[in-house]
Motif scaffolding. Structure first.
Motif, PDB file in Angstrom:
ATOM      1  N   CYS A 121       3.279  -9.540   6.797  1.00  0.00           N
ATOM      2  CA  CYS A 121       2.988  -8.690   5.643  1.00  0.00           C
ATOM      3  C   CYS A 121       1.502  -8.645   5.301  1.00  0.00           C
ATOM      4  O   CYS A 121       1.130  -8.328   4.172  1.00  0.00           O
ATOM      5  CB  CYS A 121       3.765  -9.192   4.416  1.00  0.00           C
ATOM      6  SG  CYS A 121       5.547  -8.945   4.524  1.00  0.00           S
ATOM      7  N   TRP A 125      -1.036  -1.558   5.083  1.00  0.00           N
ATOM      8  CA  TRP A 125       0.033  -0.703   4.558  1.00  0.00           C
ATOM      9  C   TRP A 125       1.115  -1.478   3.803  1.00  0.00           C
ATOM     10  O   TRP A 125       2.013  -0.877   3.226  1.00  0.00           O
ATOM     11  CB  TRP A 125       0.689   0.087   5.695  1.00  0.00           C
ATOM     12  CG  TRP A 125       1.266  -0.786   6.778  1.00  0.00           C
ATOM     13  CD1 TRP A 125       2.481  -1.407   6.797  1.00  0.00           C
ATOM     14  CD2 TRP A 125       0.635  -1.142   8.008  1.00  0.00           C
ATOM     15  NE1 TRP A 125       2.666  -2.124   7.941  1.00  0.00           N
ATOM     16  CE2 TRP A 125       1.536  -1.972   8.722  1.00  0.00           C
ATOM     17  CE3 TRP A 125      -0.594  -0.836   8.592  1.00  0.00           C
ATOM     18  CZ2 TRP A 125       1.234  -2.497   9.978  1.00  0.00           C
ATOM     19  CZ3 TRP A 125      -0.881  -1.358   9.845  1.00  0.00           C
ATOM     20  CH2 TRP A 125       0.013  -2.173  10.521  1.00  0.00           C
ATOM     21  N   ASN A 126       1.055  -2.785   3.800  1.00  0.00           N
ATOM     22  CA  ASN A 126       2.082  -3.582   3.133  1.00  0.00           C
ATOM     23  C   ASN A 126       1.885  -3.607   1.620  1.00  0.00           C
ATOM     24  O   ASN A 126       0.760  -3.459   1.119  1.00  0.00           O
ATOM     25  CB  ASN A 126       2.091  -5.010   3.672  1.00  0.00           C
ATOM     26  CG  ASN A 126       2.571  -5.106   5.110  1.00  0.00           C
ATOM     27  OD1 ASN A 126       1.920  -5.688   5.973  1.00  0.00           O
ATOM     28  ND2 ASN A 126       3.722  -4.504   5.379  1.00  0.00           N
ATOM     29  N   THR A 127       2.970  -3.780   0.901  1.00  0.00           N
ATOM     30  CA  THR A 127       2.953  -3.842  -0.554  1.00  0.00           C
ATOM     31  C   THR A 127       3.208  -5.278  -1.016  1.00  0.00           C
ATOM     32  O   THR A 127       3.501  -6.171  -0.209  1.00  0.00           O
ATOM     33  CB  THR A 127       4.026  -2.918  -1.153  1.00  0.00           C
ATOM     34  OG1 THR A 127       5.328  -3.416  -0.795  1.00  0.00           O
ATOM     35  CG2 THR A 127       3.868  -1.495  -0.634  1.00  0.00           C
ATOM     36  N   CYS A 130       6.620  -6.905  -0.098  1.00  0.00           N
ATOM     37  CA  CYS A 130       6.914  -7.261   1.295  1.00  0.00           C
ATOM     38  C   CYS A 130       7.152  -8.758   1.416  1.00  0.00           C
ATOM     39  O   CYS A 130       6.371  -9.576   0.899  1.00  0.00           O
ATOM     40  CB  CYS A 130       5.750  -6.839   2.195  1.00  0.00           C
ATOM     41  SG  CYS A 130       6.015  -7.202   3.947  1.00  0.00           S
ATOM     42  N   THR A 163      11.287  -6.138   0.569  1.00  0.00           N
ATOM     43  CA  THR A 163      11.297  -5.221   1.697  1.00  0.00           C
ATOM     44  C   THR A 163      10.699  -5.935   2.901  1.00  0.00           C
ATOM     45  O   THR A 163       9.753  -6.719   2.768  1.00  0.00           O
ATOM     46  CB  THR A 163      10.484  -3.942   1.398  1.00  0.00           C
ATOM     47  OG1 THR A 163       9.143  -4.304   1.047  1.00  0.00           O
ATOM     48  CG2 THR A 163      11.130  -3.144   0.278  1.00  0.00           C
ATOM     49  N   GLU A 167      10.377  -2.626   7.805  1.00  0.00           N
ATOM     50  CA  GLU A 167      10.725  -1.443   7.019  1.00  0.00           C
ATOM     51  C   GLU A 167       9.471  -0.769   6.474  1.00  0.00           C
ATOM     52  O   GLU A 167       9.365   0.472   6.482  1.00  0.00           O
ATOM     53  CB  GLU A 167      11.653  -1.830   5.874  1.00  0.00           C
ATOM     54  CG  GLU A 167      12.099  -0.646   5.024  1.00  0.00           C
ATOM     55  CD  GLU A 167      13.025  -1.051   3.899  1.00  0.00           C
ATOM     56  OE1 GLU A 167      13.373  -0.173   3.083  1.00  0.00           O
ATOM     57  OE2 GLU A 167      13.402  -2.234   3.824  1.00  0.00           O
ATOM     58  N   GLU A 168       8.524  -1.553   5.995  1.00  0.00           N
ATOM     59  CA  GLU A 168       7.302  -0.957   5.481  1.00  0.00           C
ATOM     60  C   GLU A 168       6.465  -0.359   6.608  1.00  0.00           C
ATOM     61  O   GLU A 168       5.786   0.664   6.415  1.00  0.00           O
ATOM     62  CB  GLU A 168       6.497  -2.002   4.702  1.00  0.00           C
ATOM     63  CG  GLU A 168       7.198  -2.463   3.430  1.00  0.00           C
ATOM     64  CD  GLU A 168       6.255  -3.144   2.466  1.00  0.00           C
ATOM     65  OE1 GLU A 168       5.106  -3.437   2.864  1.00  0.00           O
ATOM     66  OE2 GLU A 168       6.655  -3.384   1.306  1.00  0.00           O
ATOM     67  N   ARG A 171       8.311   3.012   7.239  1.00  0.00           N
ATOM     68  CA  ARG A 171       8.239   4.016   6.184  1.00  0.00           C
ATOM     69  C   ARG A 171       6.791   4.350   5.790  1.00  0.00           C
ATOM     70  O   ARG A 171       6.466   5.516   5.555  1.00  0.00           O
ATOM     71  CB  ARG A 171       9.004   3.545   4.942  1.00  0.00           C
ATOM     72  CG  ARG A 171      10.495   3.399   5.160  1.00  0.00           C
ATOM     73  CD  ARG A 171      11.160   2.714   3.965  1.00  0.00           C
ATOM     74  NE  ARG A 171      11.009   3.495   2.752  1.00  0.00           N
ATOM     75  CZ  ARG A 171      11.882   4.408   2.342  1.00  0.00           C
ATOM     76  NH1 ARG A 171      12.976   4.634   3.046  1.00  0.00           N
ATOM     77  NH2 ARG A 171      11.679   5.073   1.218  1.00  0.00           N
ATOM     78  N   ARG A 172       5.943   3.323   5.704  1.00  0.00           N
ATOM     79  CA  ARG A 172       4.611   3.523   5.137  1.00  0.00           C
ATOM     80  C   ARG A 172       3.521   3.740   6.183  1.00  0.00           C
ATOM     81  O   ARG A 172       2.446   4.254   5.847  1.00  0.00           O
ATOM     82  CB  ARG A 172       4.237   2.335   4.249  1.00  0.00           C
ATOM     83  CG  ARG A 172       5.175   2.133   3.065  1.00  0.00           C
ATOM     84  CD  ARG A 172       4.789   0.874   2.279  1.00  0.00           C
ATOM     85  NE  ARG A 172       3.406   0.927   1.839  1.00  0.00           N
ATOM     86  CZ  ARG A 172       2.988   1.535   0.734  1.00  0.00           C
ATOM     87  NH1 ARG A 172       3.876   2.147  -0.047  1.00  0.00           N
ATOM     88  NH2 ARG A 172       1.724   1.537   0.404  1.00  0.00           N
TER      89      ARG A 172
END
Length: 607
Positions: A121, A125-127, A130, A163, A167-168, A171-172
């Motif tokens: 993570c 792009w990770n939040t 994550c 998440t 997945e990130e 999607r991201r």
């Protein structure tokens, strides 16, 4: 269909559906809460009573006439719209199928790193939501003075917004997914480049028609078995694999009473076996006239089903290992749709030693599976165009037709590489090639059995194979298969649910477009029937109807040496006979000019 590339291709189509969906589970349209075991029984029932019989019908249909999905409807010209419907379905599938392949290409190239980019993570792009499996493992090894060490299950339950990095990444970063199907945003240039690569590969492999694709398919259809076996051996040796396999095999009998499960089983059978696409008819048209397509249909169908089941063991052994590693139920990690191939399974691969190697093997397998099916889809469209035009020029310039179809497919696929592309891809997958396949196949079966006549068709098969179709197939063609399909259609409509993608609800206008795509293939049938009724000779409606459904004079075996019995001309063929003279494709002429014993006949490329 031992001599055609589709014979090797078909088993792997369901393999791709397995890794895209839920390992032999019905896709499109399966509810994520439907257990695999609840699907097994309907799947095998649909295979025996619908899949194999209709598979044999399409093989024999194309092989007898040596024509593509349009030319074969000389059997009853009024229903040529069925062939056009098949072309529409193949066009839709060909557009979005190559987008799936291009995403597999993207992940394949992304796996060529020491550390997979979706493993942690710590990427831009990770939040904050994550929580990676590997990151969590490192966290639990440290000591927290306030709470003490947390096990992995506690950490995953620590936040409800967790998440995964895969997945990130999906999607991201890969998709840069927009918030609505109408918000296209930008075209993802990396995906667009991969889409171009996939179409170039497909074109180069089909540049010489079935001659070149047949050779390539020997590799694209067999090598994935090697990869699948490697993944299977590795998967079953992992801790927790048995739990995943039991989840895969355990039936849930109350689900069997749901009509949607049966409808999904029918859709999966039609999708994996290739029924109603036109591909079976097209590839069978290149067979020798006396090829034993009955034997081929049994072997291919059973191999296809066995491959689907085998792929299920591979997928769920890995998912069981992942569930054990996370301390959660298998249903928590088993996703549906593209989420399994590009989210759950890649995350599971990060837990394996030398994870980039396993990722390379997995996505290379996906690419080969998709390319095999894409060859058939493109060849179906090209053969239909060439057979329909049928002049000397287009036979010599077939390569340009293939190039034109490939360029058109690439351009039509560009919107699917935008930020809203995945929404449109799933919309096409759920509507463009779902219940329309069932309707087309049902109408084809009824036309051949009741309009053309079952006795006539049984005699045709006996003339071609040397024996009539077995009684079981006769009963299925005439009664069982159409009735089953009809009731499934009714209950599917009754239990219809609008499409969703995770928590996203498709707006009404998007669902309407989906239904229009589904109807666009089916509507070809009544529209062409009306067109044929208007142009056919006859003083009354009944006379026109009779003339429109009567087989054309040029219906039957393609070459004169095969036109025996009731197809034997009373006199020599002349223009006055009204028999349409049309050039035969060189590839078909080459195959058809050799008898079953391999002896060559004098070349005659005209019917």
């Amino acid at each position: 269909m031992a001599t055609g590339p589709k014979a090797l291709l078909l088993p792997w189509d369901s393999g791709l559906r397995a890794v895209r969906g839920r390992a032999s589970l019905p896709e499109p349209g399966l509810s994520p809460h439907t257990l695999p075991g609840a699907f097994m029984f309907p799947y095998f029932i649909m295979l025996v009573f619908c899949g194999i019989p209709l598979f044999f019908m399409e093989l024999s249909f194309g092989q007898f006439a040596s024509q593509g999905c349009l030319g074969v409807w000389r059997i009853s010209p009024m229903f040529k719209g069925v062939g056009y419907g098949m072309m529409v379905v193949s066009t839709y599938i060909g557009i979005y199928y190559n987008v799936v392949i291009c995403i597999a290409f993207y992940y394949f190239f992304s796996s060529m790193t020491p550390v997979l980019p979706w493993a942690y993570c710590n990427n831009p792009w990770n939040t904050l939501d994550c929580a990676g499996v590997l990151d969590a493992a490192n966290f639990t090894n440290s000591s927290d003075p306030a709470h003490g060490p947390l096990n992995l299950s506690q950490l995953l339950n620590y936040t409800l917004k967790r998440t995964s990095p895969s997945e990130e990444y999906w999607r991201r970063y890969v998709l840069k997914l927009s918030d609505d199907i109408g918000n296209f945003g930008e075209v993802r240039l990396p995906l667009l480049g991969c889409l171009g690569v996939s179409w170039v590969v497909v074109f180069l492999c089909l540049i010489r028609g079935v001659k070149s694709s047949g050779k390539v398919v020997y590799f694209t259809a067999t090598f994935p078995y090697v990869v699948l076996t490697i993944l299977f051996v590795r998967g079953v040796t992992l801790e927790g694999a048995f739990t995943g396999i039991m989840y895969y095999l355990t039936p849930q009998w109350d689900k069997i009473l749901e009509a949607k499960v049966w409808g999904d089983a029918a859709s999966q059978i039609f999708y994996s076996l290739g029924c109603a696409w036109g591909g079976l008819i097209t590839m069978a048209s290149y067979n020798k006239f006396h090829n034993n397509c009955y034997r081929d249909s049994i072997i291919i169908s059973i191999t296809n089903c066995a491959t689907s089941v085998y792929a299920g063991f591979v997928i769920f052994s890995i998912l069981g290992f992942m569930a054990n590693h996370l301390g959660v139920d298998v249903s928590r990690v088993a996703d549906h749709g593209p989420g399994l191939a590009f989210v759950a399974y890649p995350e599971a691969l990060t837990l394996l030693p030398i994870s980039p190697l396993w990722s390379l093997l997995f996505f290379f397998m996906l690419i080969l599976l998709g390319l095999g099916t894409q060859f058939c889809l493109l060849e179906t469209l090209v053969t239909a165009v060439v057979d329909e035009v049928g002049n000397e020029w287009i036979l010599k310039k077939k390569t340009y037709v293939t190039l034109a179809v490939a360029i058109a497919g690439f351009l039509l696929g560009v919107p699917l590489t935008s930020q809203a592309g995945i929404y449109w891809l799933l919309l096409m997958d759920n509507y463009a090639a779902s219940f329309s396949l069932v309707i087309i196949s049902c109408i084809m079966c009824v036309t051949i059995m009741y309009i053309y006549g079952h006795r006539n068709y049984f005699q045709d098969i006996q003339m071609m194979l040397g024996f009539p179709p077995p009684l079981f197939f006769q009963m299925c063609w005439r009664f069982v298969s159409p009735v089953i399909i009809f009731f499934i259609l009714i209950f599917t409509v009754i239990q219809y649910r609008p499409i969703t993608y995770n928590q996203y609800q498709y707006p009404g206008w998007a669902v309407a477009i989906g239904f229009l795509m589904a109807l666009s293939s089916v509507i070809c049938i009544p529209l062409y029937a009306l067109f044929q009724l208007c142009r056919v000779d006859g003083d009354t409606f009944l006379q026109r109807l009779k003339n429109a459904t009567t087989p054309s004079r040029d219906w039957g075996p393609a070459l004169p040496e095969h036109r025996t019995g009731r197809y034997a001309p009373a006199t020599g063929i002349s223009p006055e006979d009204g028999l349409e003279v049309q050039p035969l494709h060189p590839d078909k002429a080459h195959n058809l000019l050799r008898g079953s014993n391999g002896s060559a006949h004098p070349q005659d490329s005209r019917i």
